[in-house]
Design a protein around this motif. Structure first.
Motif, PDB file in Angstrom:
ATOM      1  N   ASP A 286       0.869  -1.176   0.000  1.00  0.00           N
ATOM      2  CA  ASP A 286       0.000   0.000   0.000  1.00  0.00           C
ATOM      3  C   ASP A 286       0.907   1.227   0.000  1.00  0.00           C
ATOM      4  OD1 ASP A 286      -1.674   2.147   0.571  1.00  0.00           O
ATOM      5  OD2 ASP A 286      -2.869   1.042   2.045  1.00  0.00           O
TER       6      ASP A 286
ATOM      7  N   ALA B 162      -0.140  -4.614   1.823  1.00  0.00           N
ATOM      8  CA  ALA B 162      -1.582  -4.394   1.811  1.00  0.00           C
ATOM      9  C   ALA B 162      -2.277  -5.438   2.670  1.00  0.00           C
ATOM     10  CB  ALA B 162      -2.105  -4.468   0.378  1.00  0.00           C
TER      11      ALA B 162
ATOM     12  N   ALA C  73      -4.122  -3.399  -3.395  1.00  0.00           N
ATOM     13  CA  ALA C  73      -3.278  -2.470  -2.641  1.00  0.00           C
ATOM     14  C   ALA C  73      -4.098  -1.565  -1.730  1.00  0.00           C
ATOM     15  CB  ALA C  73      -2.440  -1.628  -3.595  1.00  0.00           C
TER      16      ALA C  73
END
Length: 247
Positions: free
Chosen positions: A173, A180, A205
């Motif tokens: 992310d 993520a 993500a």
């Protein structure tokens, strides 16, 4: 029937063409293109165009038209996800693989279409482009390698899945710099693999919020398993029918 399997770009790619007039030269063209993409765009090859750009040895203005197209797609999804999808993470260098895969395999399918192929399946590491179906496409269970979590029917289009099971927590992310979380897997069906693969990775993500984001995109259908093992799917996600051919 033409059938070929090769290991390219770090994963197996299988091609099946059911058109008698489409010969080995079309398969040759498909795999030659994918090998070219691997040489030019892999961040794991020191002499690739992507690696040279990442090291600052050439500018984006000096990059090839193909690479600029890929980078434009990467930027589109970075903005669309509020930075969750980002191919320029600090300390990791330039890595556009999440877009390159779908874009390049879609280009390979376009070569088949240009050669007159009307019924085929191109499977690149589990991401599939199909034409002339319906074809039955299984989606691997995110926790059990020998099981499927769903089977869909694909006639003319593409399906891509992002998950942790192949490479662990490899999707970051970009907003936090951390792996993520929130999803175990997310599958997207779209008209092209360029879109399906990019959206699947971008949505993964984003975590749990990525399901609604992907589902809101025109032409995208979504099947997801979240971190609590709940199944989420859009109403239009194409359920398989018994008469479909296995891909």
């Amino acid at each position: 029937m033409l059938h070929r399997v090769e290991h390219v770009m770090g994963f197996p790619v299988s091609l099946r063409v059911d058109d008698e007039h489409v010969g080995e030269e079309s398969a040759d063209a498909v795999f030659a293109w994918l090998r070219e993409v691997d040489a030019r765009f892999s961040p794991f090859k020191a002499d690739s165009e992507v690696s040279r750009l990442g090291r600052g040895e050439l500018t984006e203005a000096e990059a090839s038209t193909d690479l600029r197209t890929v980078l434009d797609l990467c930027e589109h999804y970075r903005v669309a996800t509020g930075g969750a999808f980002d191919v320029r993470l600090p300390g990791r260098g330039l890595d556009p693989c999440a877009v390159v895969k779908g874009w390049s395999v879609q280009r390979a399918a376009d070569l088949l279409l240009a050669a007159g192929a009307k019924r085929f399946v191109l499977n690149a590491g589990g991401d599939v482009i199909a034409a002339g179906g319906p074809w039955r496409v299984g989606v691997r269970h995110p926790e059990h390698a020998d099981k499927l979590c769903t089977v869909l029917s694909l006639t003319d289009g593409a399906v891509a899945t992002s998950a942790r099971y192949e490479r662990g927590d490899h999707i970051i992310d970009g907003r936090t710099g951390l792996p993520a979380t929130g999803l175990l897997s997310l599958t997207v069906v779209a008209s092209s693999l360029t879109e399906a693969d990019s959206v699947a990775t971008a949505a993964f993500a984003m975590g749990a919020e990525g399901v609604d984001w992907a589902a809101s995109l025109p032409g995208c259908e979504v099947f997801a398993v979240d971190g609590e093992r709940r199944v989420l799917r859009t109403p239009g996600f194409p359920a398989a029918k018994e008469q479909s051919t296995a891909a």
